[in-house]
Write a protein that holds these residues in place. Structure first.
Motif, PDB file in Angstrom:
ATOM      1  N   ASP A  53     -22.499  -4.137  -7.869  1.00 60.04           N
ATOM      2  CA  ASP A  53     -23.618  -4.632  -8.934  1.00 60.04           C
ATOM      3  C   ASP A  53     -24.572  -3.216  -8.732  1.00 60.04           C
ATOM      4  OD1 ASP A  53     -23.878  -7.335  -8.951  1.00 60.04           O
ATOM      5  OD2 ASP A  53     -24.475  -7.613  -7.090  1.00 60.04           O
ATOM      6  N   LEU A  54     -23.925  -2.024  -7.760  1.00 64.84           N
ATOM      7  CA  LEU A  54     -24.879  -0.507  -8.202  1.00 64.84           C
ATOM      8  C   LEU A  54     -24.210  -0.171  -9.125  1.00 64.84           C
ATOM      9  CD1 LEU A  54     -24.942   0.398  -4.528  1.00 64.84           C
ATOM     10  CD2 LEU A  54     -27.461   0.071  -5.986  1.00 64.84           C
ATOM     11  N   LEU A  55     -23.278  -0.442  -9.704  1.00 65.55           N
ATOM     12  CA  LEU A  55     -23.215   0.363 -10.705  1.00 65.55           C
ATOM     13  C   LEU A  55     -22.962  -0.247 -12.113  1.00 65.55           C
ATOM     14  CD1 LEU A  55     -20.439   2.322 -11.503  1.00 65.55           C
ATOM     15  CD2 LEU A  55     -18.455   0.410 -11.957  1.00 65.55           C
ATOM     16  N   GLN A  64     -17.605   6.922 -20.000  1.00 65.93           N
ATOM     17  CA  GLN A  64     -16.468   7.837 -20.212  1.00 65.93           C
ATOM     18  C   GLN A  64     -15.619   8.435 -19.391  1.00 65.93           C
ATOM     19  OE1 GLN A  64     -19.657  11.329 -20.428  1.00 65.93           O
ATOM     20  NE2 GLN A  64     -19.883  11.139 -22.234  1.00 65.93           N
ATOM     21  N   LEU A  65     -15.486   6.734 -18.085  1.00 62.45           N
ATOM     22  CA  LEU A  65     -14.518   7.235 -17.627  1.00 62.45           C
ATOM     23  C   LEU A  65     -12.814   6.726 -18.210  1.00 62.45           C
ATOM     24  CD1 LEU A  65     -15.578   5.151 -14.243  1.00 62.45           C
ATOM     25  CD2 LEU A  65     -15.733   7.810 -14.354  1.00 62.45           C
ATOM     26  N   THR A  66     -12.155   6.859 -17.702  1.00 61.63           N
ATOM     27  CA  THR A  66     -10.780   7.040 -17.935  1.00 61.63           C
ATOM     28  C   THR A  66     -10.679   5.770 -17.731  1.00 61.63           C
ATOM     29  OG1 THR A  66      -9.862   7.153 -15.862  1.00 61.63           O
ATOM     30  CG2 THR A  66     -10.305   8.838 -18.063  1.00 61.63           C
ATOM     31  N   GLU A  67      -9.482   5.331 -18.420  1.00 61.26           N
ATOM     32  CA  GLU A  67      -9.431   3.645 -18.468  1.00 61.26           C
ATOM     33  C   GLU A  67      -8.352   3.232 -16.518  1.00 61.26           C
ATOM     34  OE1 GLU A  67      -9.897  -0.061 -19.053  1.00 61.26           O
ATOM     35  OE2 GLU A  67     -10.798   1.512 -20.756  1.00 61.26           O
ATOM     36  N   GLU A  68      -7.963   4.072 -16.237  1.00 65.15           N
ATOM     37  CA  GLU A  68      -7.745   4.641 -15.555  1.00 65.15           C
ATOM     38  C   GLU A  68      -8.334   4.413 -14.133  1.00 65.15           C
ATOM     39  OE1 GLU A  68      -4.206   7.313 -12.031  1.00 65.15           O
ATOM     40  OE2 GLU A  68      -4.834   7.723 -14.018  1.00 65.15           O
ATOM     41  N   GLN A  69      -9.628   5.451 -14.313  1.00 63.88           N
ATOM     42  CA  GLN A  69     -10.344   4.945 -13.249  1.00 63.88           C
ATOM     43  C   GLN A  69     -11.623   4.049 -13.304  1.00 63.88           C
ATOM     44  OE1 GLN A  69     -12.665   8.782 -15.203  1.00 63.88           O
ATOM     45  NE2 GLN A  69     -12.557   9.084 -12.978  1.00 63.88           N
ATOM     46  N   LYS A  70     -11.011   3.509 -14.073  1.00 63.04           N
ATOM     47  CA  LYS A  70     -11.898   2.160 -14.666  1.00 63.04           C
ATOM     48  C   LYS A  70     -11.613   1.405 -13.802  1.00 63.04           C
ATOM     49  CE  LYS A  70     -14.364   3.004 -19.106  1.00 63.04           C
ATOM     50  NZ  LYS A  70     -15.240   2.551 -20.315  1.00 63.04           N
ATOM     51  N   GLN A  71     -10.055   0.866 -13.920  1.00 66.81           N
ATOM     52  CA  GLN A  71      -8.982  -0.128 -13.467  1.00 66.81           C
ATOM     53  C   GLN A  71      -9.003  -0.361 -12.155  1.00 66.81           C
ATOM     54  OE1 GLN A  71      -8.472  -2.893 -15.262  1.00 66.81           O
ATOM     55  NE2 GLN A  71      -9.156  -2.116 -17.103  1.00 66.81           N
ATOM     56  N   THR A  72      -9.129   1.402 -11.377  1.00 63.09           N
ATOM     57  CA  THR A  72      -8.778   1.390 -10.181  1.00 63.09           C
ATOM     58  C   THR A  72     -10.060   1.358  -8.648  1.00 63.09           C
ATOM     59  OG1 THR A  72      -8.686   3.646 -10.681  1.00 63.09           O
ATOM     60  CG2 THR A  72      -6.331   2.364 -10.386  1.00 63.09           C
ATOM     61  N   LEU A  73     -11.067   0.625  -9.540  1.00 59.46           N
ATOM     62  CA  LEU A  73     -12.321   0.893  -8.940  1.00 59.46           C
ATOM     63  C   LEU A  73     -12.561   0.390  -7.691  1.00 59.46           C
ATOM     64  CD1 LEU A  73     -14.926   0.986 -11.710  1.00 59.46           C
ATOM     65  CD2 LEU A  73     -14.698   2.814  -9.688  1.00 59.46           C
ATOM     66  N   ASN A  74     -12.456   0.660  -6.767  1.00 62.00           N
ATOM     67  CA  ASN A  74     -13.031   0.169  -5.529  1.00 62.00           C
ATOM     68  C   ASN A  74     -14.889   0.660  -4.972  1.00 62.00           C
ATOM     69  OD1 ASN A  74     -12.346   2.534  -3.428  1.00 62.00           O
ATOM     70  ND2 ASN A  74     -10.253   2.047  -4.182  1.00 62.00           N
ATOM     71  N   THR A  78     -15.616   3.994  -6.178  1.00 61.69           N
ATOM     72  CA  THR A  78     -17.379   3.999  -6.538  1.00 61.69           C
ATOM     73  C   THR A  78     -18.462   4.403  -6.316  1.00 61.69           C
ATOM     74  OG1 THR A  78     -16.486   1.684  -7.577  1.00 61.69           O
ATOM     75  CG2 THR A  78     -19.085   2.515  -7.746  1.00 61.69           C
ATOM     76  N   LEU A  79     -18.468   4.697  -4.675  1.00 60.90           N
ATOM     77  CA  LEU A  79     -19.685   5.164  -3.933  1.00 60.90           C
ATOM     78  C   LEU A  79     -19.916   6.316  -3.886  1.00 60.90           C
ATOM     79  CD1 LEU A  79     -19.902   3.047  -0.826  1.00 60.90           C
ATOM     80  CD2 LEU A  79     -21.264   2.873  -3.191  1.00 60.90           C
ATOM     81  N   ALA A  80     -18.546   7.177  -4.031  1.00 59.58           N
ATOM     82  CA  ALA A  80     -18.613   8.843  -3.923  1.00 59.58           C
ATOM     83  C   ALA A  80     -18.539   9.069  -5.868  1.00 59.58           C
ATOM     84  CB  ALA A  80     -16.700   9.033  -4.181  1.00 59.58           C
ATOM     85  N   LEU A  81     -17.765   8.332  -6.692  1.00 55.78           N
ATOM     86  CA  LEU A  81     -18.933   7.752  -8.005  1.00 55.78           C
ATOM     87  C   LEU A  81     -20.575   8.433  -8.598  1.00 55.78           C
ATOM     88  CD1 LEU A  81     -16.602   6.905 -10.195  1.00 55.78           C
ATOM     89  CD2 LEU A  81     -16.229   9.046 -10.467  1.00 55.78           C
ATOM     90  N   LEU A  82     -20.919   7.985  -7.619  1.00 61.53           N
ATOM     91  CA  LEU A  82     -22.236   7.375  -7.505  1.00 61.53           C
ATOM     92  C   LEU A  82     -23.202   8.452  -7.497  1.00 61.53           C
ATOM     93  CD1 LEU A  82     -23.083   3.523  -7.203  1.00 61.53           C
ATOM     94  CD2 LEU A  82     -22.780   4.729  -8.808  1.00 61.53           C
ATOM     95  N   VAL A  83     -22.607   9.206  -6.652  1.00 60.38           N
ATOM     96  CA  VAL A  83     -23.001  10.490  -5.593  1.00 60.38           C
ATOM     97  C   VAL A  83     -22.962  11.298  -6.588  1.00 60.38           C
ATOM     98  CG1 VAL A  83     -23.360  12.106  -4.120  1.00 60.38           C
ATOM     99  CG2 VAL A  83     -22.914   9.841  -3.523  1.00 60.38           C
ATOM    100  N   GLU A  84     -21.715  11.748  -7.684  1.00 60.96           N
ATOM    101  CA  GLU A  84     -20.856  12.138  -8.127  1.00 60.96           C
ATOM    102  C   GLU A  84     -22.021  12.593 -10.216  1.00 60.96           C
ATOM    103  OE1 GLU A  84     -17.502  14.596 -10.594  1.00 60.96           O
ATOM    104  OE2 GLU A  84     -17.540  13.111  -8.907  1.00 60.96           O
ATOM    105  N   HIS A  85     -22.507  10.928 -10.071  1.00 60.87           N
ATOM    106  CA  HIS A  85     -22.839  10.902 -11.277  1.00 60.87           C
ATOM    107  C   HIS A  85     -24.619   9.609 -11.218  1.00 60.87           C
ATOM    108  CE1 HIS A  85     -19.673  12.971 -13.002  1.00 60.87           C
ATOM    109  NE2 HIS A  85     -18.867  12.291 -12.664  1.00 60.87           N
TER     110      HIS A  85
END
Length: 115
Positions: A53-55, A64-74, A78-85
């Motif tokens: 829900d946070l995402l 802008q994330l790659t399809e691979e990034q979107k498909q492998t979210l856990n 995801t928490l690391a991506l939220l800190v970065e972005h």
């Protein structure tokens, strides 16, 4: 104490701030871009609000994330991506009376604050 978290130029944040101000509710505002964000903060958010829900999947940064990034979210990546972005965090996060809330809708805030 009531704290609102987000990005100051976000329209939803502006609506939430206006609601709080118009209803004389004291709050502090934490701008992810100006005040920073940490893994600990996001981890705490995720202990109260489901990480999925946070995402914010509707924003430009997510798209802008790659399809691979979107498909492998856990939870961990995801928490690391939220800190970065921080723009990928759905807004606002509101903490009031040790409870965590996500998003802004006036009726929801009416219930939270019993206006």
């Amino acid at each position: 104490m009531t704290t609102l978290y987000g990005i100051s130029n976000c329209d939803t944040i502006k609506k939430a701030k206006k609601y709080l101000t118009d209803n004389n509710i004291e709050f502090s505002f934490h701008d992810y871009r100006k005040d920073g964000i940490s893994k600990e903060m996001i981890t705490t958010f995720s202990q109260h609000i489901d990480w999925e829900d946070l995402l914010n999947k509707r924003g430009t940064t997510y798209r802008q994330l790659t399809e691979e990034q979107k498909q492998t979210l856990n939870k961990d990546n995801t928490l690391a991506l939220l800190v970065e972005h921080p723009a990928m965090i759905k807004r606002p996060v509101l903490i009031h009376a040790n409870s965590y809330y996500l998003g802004f809708k006036a009726p929801q805030y009416d219930e939270i604050f019993s206006v």
